[in-house]
Design a protein around this motif. Structure first.
Motif, mmCIF file in Angstrom:
data_model
loop_
_atom_site.group_PDB
_atom_site.id
_atom_site.type_symbol
_atom_site.label_atom_id
_atom_site.label_comp_id
_atom_site.label_asym_id
_atom_site.label_seq_id
_atom_site.Cartn_x
_atom_site.Cartn_y
_atom_site.Cartn_z
ATOM 1 N N ASN A 64 -7.275 -16.486 29.689
ATOM 2 C CA ASN A 64 -8.280 -15.940 30.606
ATOM 3 C C ASN A 64 -8.674 -14.518 30.233
ATOM 4 N N ASN A 65 -9.678 -14.029 30.965
ATOM 5 C CA ASN A 65 -10.090 -12.624 30.944
ATOM 6 C C ASN A 65 -10.500 -12.154 29.548
ATOM 7 N N ARG A 73 -8.347 -13.391 20.921
ATOM 8 C CA ARG A 73 -8.070 -14.152 19.715
ATOM 9 C C ARG A 73 -6.604 -14.029 19.320
ATOM 10 N N GLY A 74 -6.030 -12.837 19.517
ATOM 11 C CA GLY A 74 -4.609 -12.677 19.245
ATOM 12 C C GLY A 74 -3.766 -13.565 20.127
ATOM 13 N N ASP A 75 -4.179 -13.724 21.392
ATOM 14 C CA ASP A 75 -3.467 -14.616 22.300
ATOM 15 C C ASP A 75 -3.535 -16.060 21.813
ATOM 16 N N LEU A 76 -4.670 -16.453 21.249
ATOM 17 C CA LEU A 76 -4.795 -17.806 20.720
ATOM 18 C C LEU A 76 -3.805 -18.030 19.585
ATOM 19 N N ASP A 78 -1.009 -16.392 19.025
ATOM 20 C CA ASP A 78 0.340 -16.412 19.607
ATOM 21 C C ASP A 78 0.620 -17.737 20.294
ATOM 22 N N THR A 79 -0.371 -18.265 21.003
ATOM 23 C CA THR A 79 -0.195 -19.534 21.705
ATOM 24 C C THR A 79 0.057 -20.670 20.727
ATOM 25 N N LEU A 80 -0.712 -20.721 19.655
ATOM 26 C CA LEU A 80 -0.537 -21.783 18.670
ATOM 27 C C LEU A 80 0.812 -21.666 17.960
ATOM 28 N N VAL A 81 1.212 -20.449 17.655
ATOM 29 C CA VAL A 81 2.522 -20.252 17.030
ATOM 30 C C VAL A 81 3.623 -20.730 17.965
ATOM 31 N N SER A 113 -9.415 -17.817 11.926
ATOM 32 C CA SER A 113 -7.990 -17.808 12.259
ATOM 33 C C SER A 113 -7.326 -19.132 11.908
ATOM 34 N N LEU A 114 -7.996 -20.224 12.228
ATOM 35 C CA LEU A 114 -7.391 -21.538 12.009
ATOM 36 C C LEU A 114 -7.242 -21.883 10.533
ATOM 37 N N THR A 115 -8.091 -21.307 9.699
ATOM 38 C CA THR A 115 -8.088 -21.713 8.299
ATOM 39 C C THR A 115 -7.361 -20.757 7.366
ATOM 40 N N VAL A 116 -7.191 -19.488 7.763
ATOM 41 C CA VAL A 116 -6.577 -18.543 6.824
ATOM 42 C C VAL A 116 -5.390 -17.777 7.387
#
Length: 332
Positions: A64-65, A73-76, A78-81, A113-116
């Motif tokens: 959110n927010n 984007r950093g949260d994304l 971190d979430t995926l990791v 982010s997803l590719t590199v």
């Protein structure tokens, strides 16, 4: 986690009110998406979309927010990791992920982010980019908001929603406009019975779909918000090293306006195994080597979706690098 076990990611984008959450609800009810993890980004401090998604709570993540393409984007990452670690430890079980972006997002930084990102690539692989477009307001939205056109431009699959609320002529005009912005994307309806299957087949398949009219140079007059789809075909195999050098140079010099590059490439040193090339802005993805050609057509075919780049610059630098010969081009 081993590379062979990388979880495919579907990036679901589309402008505000275009029906992303409704489509996501349809997807998570499909058997092939039954064990997916869902990541939802909402622009604002209060999240609502997650309340509308019919999915198990422990496989839902809310960001959110902020817009996923910038402040969170950093949260994304971190979430995926975190999800990958929990999966490896047996704490979560899922086979794929769907990321639903806010309607204001520019997908390009997410694709980057997803590719590199080295913290993501061992565990995740981008499978497809799906963009929803509202049939009622789509034409007006594309005219008023360049971000909507960029979302269309990077898509592998365009899903036109709310067609039951508009007339046939409006829908036809919208589809024509979408095809002008991104001629390589498939266009579908959210009610298509095979939509879930098509999602897993569009990412690389789009690279080798026929480029209509590619044998003749021509320009179609469409309102594309400055986006240009430029297609190049080479009859003869290219020098792989020279070709990759040229793509790197183009991305370095024109990356900001190089929305997407996608193609299937015949290389002189290994003509029986085509290369799949993809780039987003400044980032050139690792080359994929296919085991065989998907059809009898073994020509190099590349589509450039650009904004603010004269297609002649692409053709001129291509020739200067001596990458290939006997080419034809089409611009839409």
């Amino acid at each position: 986690m081993a590379t062979a076990n990388r979880a495919p990611v579907t990036l679901l984008t589309g402008f505000l009110g275009s029906g992303k959450t409704t489509l996501l609800n349809r997807l998570v009810r499909q058997p092939s998406f039954a064990d997916c993890v869902v990541i939802v980004n909402e622009f604002g401090e209060i999240g609502l979309d997650n309340l509308l998604i019919e999915h198990v709570e422990e496989s839902m993540r809310i960001l959110n927010n902020g817009c996923i393409c910038c402040t969170v984007r950093g949260d994304l990452v971190d979430t995926l990791v975190d999800l990958a670690q929990r999966r490896a430890q047996g704490m979560l079980s899922f086979s794929r992920a769907v990321i639903e972006t806010t309607g204001l997002a520019d997908p390009a930084p997410i694709l980057h982010s997803l590719t590199v990102d080295p913290s993501l690539t061992p565990d995740w692989v981008l499978e497809s980019v799906v963009t929803t477009v509202d049939a009622v307001n789509g034409n007006a939205t594309l005219s008023a908001h360049s971000q909507a056109a960029r979302q269309v431009g990077v898509a592998d699959l365009l899903v036109v929603t709310k067609t039951d609320l508009t007339d046939g002529a409006t829908a036809v005009r919208l589809r024509t406009r979408l095809a002008a912005i991104n001629p390589q994307a498939e266009i579908a309806s959210p009610t298509d019975n095979d939509l879930a299957r098509r999602l897993s087949e569009t990412s690389l398949a789009a690279a080798w779909r026929p480029i209509h009219g590619a044998h003749h140079q021509h320009t179609h007059e469409h309102d594309t918000n400055g986006l240009i789809a430029h297609s190049v075909v080479f009859d003869e195999p290219v020098d792989e090293a020279a070709f990759l050098d040229w793509v790197d140079l183009l991305a370095a010099m024109k990356g900001e306006n190089l929305l997407r590059v996608k193609g299937i490439v015949a290389v002189a040193s290994d003509p029986s195994r085509p290369r799949i090339i993809q780039a987003v802005q400044h980032v050139v993805h690792p080359v994929t080597v296919m085991a065989r050609w998907p059809s009898e057509d073994r020509r190099t075919r590349i589509v450039f979706i650009v904004q603010g780049i004269d297609p002649s610059v692409i053709d001129r630098t291509f020739k200067r690098y001596g990458v290939g010969s006997k080419s034809s081009a089409a611009t839409a």
